[in-house]
Design an enzyme around this catalytic site. Structure first.
Site, PDB file in Angstrom:
ATOM      1  N   CYS A 279      70.046  66.815  17.549  1.00 20.42           N
ATOM      2  CA  CYS A 279      71.019  67.757  16.985  1.00 20.42           C
ATOM      3  C   CYS A 279      70.864  67.910  15.475  1.00 20.42           C
ATOM      4  O   CYS A 279      71.180  68.962  14.913  1.00 20.42           O
ATOM      5  CB  CYS A 279      72.435  67.303  17.329  1.00 20.42           C
ATOM      6  SG  CYS A 279      72.786  67.367  19.104  1.00 20.42           S
TER       7      CYS A 279
ATOM      8  N   ASP B 197      75.945  51.726  33.744  1.00 21.55           N
ATOM      9  CA  ASP B 197      74.594  52.281  33.682  1.00 21.55           C
ATOM     10  C   ASP B 197      74.528  53.515  34.555  1.00 21.55           C
ATOM     11  O   ASP B 197      75.319  53.661  35.502  1.00 21.55           O
ATOM     12  CB  ASP B 197      73.555  51.259  34.163  1.00 21.55           C
ATOM     13  CG  ASP B 197      73.513  51.181  35.686  1.00 21.55           C
ATOM     14  OD1 ASP B 197      72.682  51.878  36.305  1.00 21.55           O
ATOM     15  OD2 ASP B 197      74.342  50.454  36.274  1.00 21.55           O
TER      16      ASP B 197
ATOM     17  N   HIS C 260      69.380  63.251  23.238  1.00 24.46           N
ATOM     18  CA  HIS C 260      70.746  63.704  22.962  1.00 24.46           C
ATOM     19  C   HIS C 260      71.723  63.223  24.030  1.00 24.46           C
ATOM     20  O   HIS C 260      72.826  62.761  23.714  1.00 24.46           O
ATOM     21  CB  HIS C 260      70.813  65.224  22.876  1.00 24.46           C
ATOM     22  CG  HIS C 260      72.224  65.720  22.941  1.00 24.46           C
ATOM     23  ND1 HIS C 260      73.111  65.597  21.889  1.00 24.46           N
ATOM     24  CD2 HIS C 260      72.936  66.274  23.965  1.00 24.46           C
ATOM     25  CE1 HIS C 260      74.297  66.068  22.248  1.00 24.46           C
ATOM     26  NE2 HIS C 260      74.216  66.483  23.500  1.00 24.46           N
TER      27      HIS C 260
ATOM     28  N   CYS D  21      72.769  62.867  16.405  1.00 20.80           N
ATOM     29  CA  CYS D  21      71.524  62.332  16.954  1.00 20.80           C
ATOM     30  C   CYS D  21      70.334  63.099  16.365  1.00 20.80           C
ATOM     31  O   CYS D  21      70.489  64.168  15.772  1.00 20.80           O
ATOM     32  CB  CYS D  21      71.517  62.394  18.479  1.00 20.80           C
ATOM     33  SG  CYS D  21      71.178  64.027  19.182  1.00 20.80           S
TER      34      CYS D  21
ATOM     35  N   CYS E 129      77.408  66.260  16.810  1.00 16.95           N
ATOM     36  CA  CYS E 129      76.541  65.116  17.115  1.00 16.95           C
ATOM     37  C   CYS E 129      75.524  64.909  16.000  1.00 16.95           C
ATOM     38  O   CYS E 129      74.951  65.871  15.483  1.00 16.95           O
ATOM     39  CB  CYS E 129      75.830  65.348  18.452  1.00 16.95           C
ATOM     40  SG  CYS E 129      74.736  64.000  18.955  1.00 16.95           S
TER      41      CYS E 129
ATOM     42  N   ASP F  60      71.831  41.602  46.592  1.00 17.44           N
ATOM     43  CA  ASP F  60      72.980  42.055  47.375  1.00 17.44           C
ATOM     44  C   ASP F  60      72.547  43.114  48.373  1.00 17.44           C
ATOM     45  O   ASP F  60      71.441  43.646  48.294  1.00 17.44           O
ATOM     46  CB  ASP F  60      74.078  42.613  46.454  1.00 17.44           C
ATOM     47  CG  ASP F  60      73.642  43.896  45.757  1.00 17.44           C
ATOM     48  OD1 ASP F  60      72.485  43.951  45.278  1.00 17.44           O
ATOM     49  OD2 ASP F  60      74.433  44.855  45.689  1.00 17.44           O
TER      50      ASP F  60
ATOM     51  N   ASP G  49      68.314  44.798  37.491  1.00 13.69           N
ATOM     52  CA  ASP G  49      68.958  44.920  38.796  1.00 13.69           C
ATOM     53  C   ASP G  49      68.092  44.196  39.821  1.00 13.69           C
ATOM     54  O   ASP G  49      66.874  44.121  39.676  1.00 13.69           O
ATOM     55  CB  ASP G  49      69.112  46.400  39.150  1.00 13.69           C
ATOM     56  CG  ASP G  49      70.023  46.619  40.335  1.00 13.69           C
ATOM     57  OD1 ASP G  49      70.593  45.632  40.830  1.00 13.69           O
ATOM     58  OD2 ASP G  49      70.169  47.777  40.763  1.00 13.69           O
ATOM     59  N   SER G  50      68.719  43.697  40.866  1.00 10.81           N
ATOM     60  CA  SER G  50      68.011  42.807  41.795  1.00 10.81           C
ATOM     61  C   SER G  50      67.146  43.532  42.816  1.00 10.81           C
ATOM     62  O   SER G  50      66.308  42.916  43.460  1.00 10.81           O
ATOM     63  CB  SER G  50      69.025  41.956  42.556  1.00 10.81           C
ATOM     64  OG  SER G  50      69.809  42.777  43.413  1.00 10.81           O
TER      65      SER G  50
END
Length: 372
Positions: free
Chosen positions: A308, A265, A334, A305, A303, A146, A92-93
């Site tokens: 989990c 994001d 998670h 992951c 899940c 920006d 990101d700028s």
């Protein structure tokens, strides 16, 4: 070096499945990007991050400029080598920090003057400096500088921010000369439809390899965000990735995907994890609650992951109550996995022709809860 292909479209919405090719690998869209502001996703190692299914992360130009400095990162061989992440990175700028650190800066057409929050020294960030920093960092995708207006803001103030953003985009393009790095433009306009539409037209006219919708999640109601996306997305070129900045709730993700957005994001999954909260079936569970003390089931039984698969709700409750750092890491792992899994499920639904039935519009009691 950098390209984007659309592989499947939903017949009844604007949702699509694509593949973004970068120098550090492919990104399959729709895709959620964890936020690694300072070159680290808080509390999560690169190996753990890779196992969540994450394909691209976000880092921040402003913060890396302050610490450790882009020169150090460049000497290390670029941000990928510096942080040990050999997958795509978007930077990101720093435009969002113009909004979030408003009391510390002065904005004019040239750029932004900052008071360094670390040592009080005066710094300047211009489109040219922001792009030069990102080229030194070596990210796969750089964002044009920006101005992100706050919410609420007057029409005149938002219009001024739009005009400045468009001018800064021209200057960002003029200085950017890194062939193995794509430059995305950012649409602004606040909650004013006419300004959003004009910004979309202007930014699209530069024929960039990607476009972001910025200036959302700055305090406006969720319905306003969805309205902005519905207005702006149809105005964007079809053959490039579209990025909605700062979005992470399941409902907002599904609505955005249904309108043709590809990338997202948000700091939410790790921020919630650091506060002892888990995302389960679209709900937020506070693992501090005593109800989990004797609960020996996996955190989320659907899940796969690492959290989990290997740990119970009772153990996570114990870690959080004991203020053990491992608990915050396991919940963050998670939560990231939860959002990656959700976006992948949307992609499969688009390919299978059932996205409109399962995810659009996404409701809390919809079939989406039971199909991904």
């Amino acid at each position: 070096m950098f390209s984007f292909q659309i592989n499947s479209n939903c017949s009844s919405t604007r949702a699509r499945v694509g593949c973004l090719n970068t120098p550090h690998g492919d990104v399959h869209t729709p895709q959620f990007m964890p936020v690694g502001t300072l070159g680290t996703v808080k509390g999560v190692s690169p190996d753990q991050l890779l196992k969540t299914g994450s394909e691209m992360i976000l880092a921040n130009t402003y913060h890396l400029h302050l610490q450790p400095g882009e020169e150090i990162v460049h000497e290390a061989g670029g941000l990928h080598k510096f942080m040990g992440w050999d997958q795509p990175i978007l930077t990101d700028s720093g435009g969002y920090q113009v909004f979030s650190l408003g009391k510390l800066n002065k904005i004019d057409d040239e750029g932004v003057e900052f008071k360094n929050p670390r040592d009080g020294s005066h710094l300047k960030l211009t489109p040219e400096i922001a792009i030069q920093i990102q080229m030194s960092l070596g990210s796969d995708i750089a964002m044009a500088f920006d101005q992100c207006p706050p919410y609420p803001a007057t029409f005149n103030d938002v219009e001024e921010a739009c005009l400045r953003t468009h001018n800064w985009l021209e200057r960002s393009i003029a200085i950017h000369n890194k062939s193995d790095q794509a430059l995305f433009g950012i649409i602004q306009g606040g909650c004013y439809p006419e300004l959003r539409e004009e910004s979309a037209r202007v930014v699209s006219s530069f024929n960039l390899p990607g476009i972001a919708i910025g200036g959302v999640s700055v305090g406006e109601p969720s319905d306003q965000i969805n309205h902005i996306v519905r207005k702006v997305a149809p105005l964007l070129p079809e053959g490039i990735p579209r990025y909605l900045m700062g979005i992470g709730s399941l409902r907002e993700l599904a609505i955005a995907v249904s309108n043709g957005i590809d990338l997202f994001d948000c700091v939410m999954p790790t921020r919630l994890g650091r506060h002892g909260t888990a995302l389960v079936s679209g709900e937020r569970w506070n693992l501090r609650n005593a109800t989990f003390r004797n609960d020996h089931k996996p955190l989320d039984e659907t899940c796969l992951c690492e959290t989990c698969t290997n740990h119970t709700r009772a153990y996570l409750h114990h870690l959080i109550r004991s203020e053990e750092l491992l608990g915050l890491t396991l919940l963050s792992v998670h939560n990231i996995s939860h959002l990656i899994r959700f976006t992948r499920a949307m992609g499969r639904a688009i390919e299978d022709g059932c996205f409109s039935e399962d995810f659009a519009p996404w409701q809390k009691d919809s079939i989406a809860h039971y199909t991904w």
